[in-house]
Design an enzyme around this catalytic site. Sequence first.
Site, PDB file in Angstrom:
ATOM      1  N   HIS A 184       0.818  -1.217   0.000  1.00  0.00           N
ATOM      2  CA  HIS A 184       0.000   0.000   0.000  1.00  0.00           C
ATOM      3  C   HIS A 184       0.846   1.259   0.000  1.00  0.00           C
ATOM      4  O   HIS A 184       0.334   2.349  -0.257  1.00  0.00           O
ATOM      5  CB  HIS A 184      -0.925   0.001   1.221  1.00  0.00           C
ATOM      6  CG  HIS A 184      -2.035  -1.003   1.103  1.00  0.00           C
ATOM      7  ND1 HIS A 184      -3.324  -0.653   0.766  1.00  0.00           N
ATOM      8  CD2 HIS A 184      -2.045  -2.352   1.250  1.00  0.00           C
ATOM      9  CE1 HIS A 184      -4.077  -1.739   0.725  1.00  0.00           C
ATOM     10  NE2 HIS A 184      -3.325  -2.791   1.019  1.00  0.00           N
ATOM     11  N   ASP A 396       3.322   9.407  -0.683  1.00  0.00           N
ATOM     12  CA  ASP A 396       2.141   8.654  -0.258  1.00  0.00           C
ATOM     13  C   ASP A 396       1.906   7.547  -1.276  1.00  0.00           C
ATOM     14  O   ASP A 396       2.028   7.790  -2.486  1.00  0.00           O
ATOM     15  CB  ASP A 396       0.925   9.602  -0.257  1.00  0.00           C
ATOM     16  CG  ASP A 396      -0.046   9.332   0.876  1.00  0.00           C
ATOM     17  OD1 ASP A 396      -0.154   8.169   1.281  1.00  0.00           O
ATOM     18  OD2 ASP A 396      -0.703  10.282   1.338  1.00  0.00           O
TER      19      ASP A 396
HETATM   20  P1  ADQ Z   1      -3.114   5.971   5.030  1.00  0.00           P
HETATM   21  O1  ADQ Z   1      -1.688   6.393   5.220  1.00  0.00           O
HETATM   22  O2  ADQ Z   1      -3.898   5.709   6.263  1.00  0.00           O
HETATM   23  O3  ADQ Z   1      -3.209   4.711   4.063  1.00  0.00           O
HETATM   24  P2  ADQ Z   1      -5.035   7.458   3.239  1.00  0.00           P
HETATM   25  O4  ADQ Z   1      -4.978   6.761   1.945  1.00  0.00           O
HETATM   26  O5  ADQ Z   1      -5.183   8.944   3.096  1.00  0.00           O
HETATM   27  O6  ADQ Z   1      -3.780   7.205   4.163  1.00  0.00           O
HETATM   28  O7  ADQ Z   1      -6.271   6.912   4.040  1.00  0.00           O
HETATM   29  C1  ADQ Z   1      -6.650   7.482   5.277  1.00  0.00           C
HETATM   30  C2  ADQ Z   1      -8.065   7.044   5.630  1.00  0.00           C
HETATM   31  O8  ADQ Z   1      -8.330   7.429   6.970  1.00  0.00           O
HETATM   32  C3  ADQ Z   1      -9.109   7.694   4.753  1.00  0.00           C
HETATM   33  O9  ADQ Z   1     -10.055   6.723   4.392  1.00  0.00           O
HETATM   34  C4  ADQ Z   1      -9.729   8.775   5.643  1.00  0.00           C
HETATM   35  O10 ADQ Z   1     -11.091   8.991   5.409  1.00  0.00           O
HETATM   36  C5  ADQ Z   1      -9.519   8.218   7.028  1.00  0.00           C
HETATM   37  N1  ADQ Z   1      -9.315   9.326   7.998  1.00  0.00           N
HETATM   38  C6  ADQ Z   1      -8.270  10.169   8.052  1.00  0.00           C
HETATM   39  N2  ADQ Z   1      -8.437  11.067   9.048  1.00  0.00           N
HETATM   40  C7  ADQ Z   1      -9.612  10.784   9.633  1.00  0.00           C
HETATM   41  C8  ADQ Z   1     -10.352  11.336  10.739  1.00  0.00           C
HETATM   42  N3  ADQ Z   1      -9.904  12.353  11.482  1.00  0.00           N
HETATM   43  N4  ADQ Z   1     -11.513  10.746  11.041  1.00  0.00           N
HETATM   44  C9  ADQ Z   1     -11.971   9.701  10.335  1.00  0.00           C
HETATM   45  N5  ADQ Z   1     -11.333   9.141   9.303  1.00  0.00           N
HETATM   46  C10 ADQ Z   1     -10.166   9.669   8.961  1.00  0.00           C
HETATM   47  C11 ADQ Z   1      -2.237   3.807   3.488  1.00  0.00           C
HETATM   48  C12 ADQ Z   1      -1.203   4.478   2.570  1.00  0.00           C
HETATM   49  C13 ADQ Z   1      -1.896   5.334   1.533  1.00  0.00           C
HETATM   50  C14 ADQ Z   1      -2.892   4.472   0.727  1.00  0.00           C
HETATM   51  C15 ADQ Z   1      -3.790   3.670   1.649  1.00  0.00           C
HETATM   52  C16 ADQ Z   1      -4.619   2.644   0.879  1.00  0.00           C
HETATM   53  O11 ADQ Z   1      -0.299   5.281   3.343  1.00  0.00           O
HETATM   54  O12 ADQ Z   1      -0.953   5.929   0.653  1.00  0.00           O
HETATM   55  O13 ADQ Z   1      -3.691   5.316  -0.064  1.00  0.00           O
HETATM   56  O14 ADQ Z   1      -3.039   2.949   2.628  1.00  0.00           O
HETATM   57  O15 ADQ Z   1      -3.790   1.828   0.109  1.00  0.00           O
END
Ligand code: ADQ
Length: 496
Positions: A184, A396
Amino acid sequence: MRSNHGSASASEAAPGAAGRLVVVSNRLPVVVAREGDGWRFEPGSGGLVTALEPVLERRGGLWIGWPGISPEALAEVRPHLADFAADHRFHLEAVPLTEREHELYYAGFANEVLWPLFHDLQTRCTFVPDYWEAFQAVNRRFGEVVAAAWRPGDLVWVHDYHLIGVGETLRARVPGARLGFFLHIPFPPPDIFAKLPWRREILEGLLAYDLVGFQTGRDRRNFAACLRAFLPEAPVRGRGRSQHVVHAGRQVRILYFPIGIDARAFSDLAGSASVAARAAQLRADLGVENLALGVDRLDYTKGVPFKLEAVRRLLSERPEYRQRFTLVQLMVPSREEVPGYQQQKEEVERQVGEINGAFAEPGWVPIQYLFRSVPRDELAALYRAADVCLATSLKDGMNLVAKEYCACQVERRGVLVLSEFAGAAGQLERGALLINPYDIVGLAARIHDACQMPAEERRLRMSMLQRNVASEHVYRWVDDFLAALPAAAGAASGAG
Ligand code: ADQ
């Protein structure tokens, strides 16, 4: 939530059908917490759970991971884990780990070695040999639990950097198993990967699978370049969809699959009457023409301090934004046990305090900062209400927040400002305003551009973004990955 996937597909296979899907990840998709004399299960958070939970809920299968509690507590919880399947389409299987094991393997090797290294931040790495020992031991334990649960015909899909080594144990225990792995996070280029004392072992670990999936073409290219540099006896052959590695008498497909979201579910939620009302209320309460939003896990790779510096610059260079611009910055707590995360939180909170202290006026605060997880409908209301979304990752794998924002922009008024170093930039570059988060002056200028963008251009750009997010959805990602997994383990023909 409903999906936007019309036809029958791999992600919709009936429960119990041949080819049960076995998902393996560090954490189970639930948070287990004590409640009085019993236990409470809450949904987990983070990108991986957000992406895969709806898939298993539709397709059925088994999810294997650490439940986040001690082996003693697990003994009490186990019977309740079995009950989980009564309310869901899939089963849970817990891997027991002591707190110490989890600390060394997860906080240590995964998050003090692999995470910073794979995000090109090698100065944050601590290459402790004990971490590596624990990583191997825990990956073997996972491999043993999966091997014990495995049934002929199962399709095992291991997720993410924590569990790279699971494939080797499984390959040894169940030689014929179909094994897929998805990374990921990004894969680094050879000059950065070179620093890893266990670089050959990590590459060999990945080659135990039949299919290794990356988020972007950049990550796959980096992986192939690392193989050429550090494992030359495993040649990379073919091009495009037929690219594969020959290793230990087997062929391993290497492909990329940009992860998506359940776009229909997000847009339906954002379009609901209750979310529309909440979005209107948020806009009225905040009372500014320019509502910007940041949604990030607490993590130094997300570039939040750079975003805040750009806001500080915007407000000092362009006073016309005072009283007329607010950034709502959500940060969900994460990995607070890992060194550097607490420091990141303190840095962000210091900046927020300074910026608000310098610019706030009675009735207006430039940055509204929330350090907590918020419910899905509140998140959808914020996405719908925001004029600008700031996704400023230093690097990311993908960045699901950028996609969720687009899906929730029911009125197509919003502008996505997106880091060129997020995997999502490859798919969203035409509609988003791309930025280099290290360039504070450029970022402040792009925020200004976003705020000034005419309504028609916003609508056109957001329509393009929404088309991409709606068609490249998470169910398609699952289907593409599963379809690419060779039908028989290590099948030479599957990789051609
Ligand atoms: P993450 O590093 O966790 O994922 P991201 O892809 O942005 O990053 O996903 C974060 C998730 O957490 C989103 O679904 C978002 O809605 C949720 N979230 C964030 N802040 C929140 C809050 N305050 N309250 C509720 N929900 C919140 C890892 C990798 C990424 C990759 C994903 C999927 O680092 O690059 O996109 O896996 O493969």
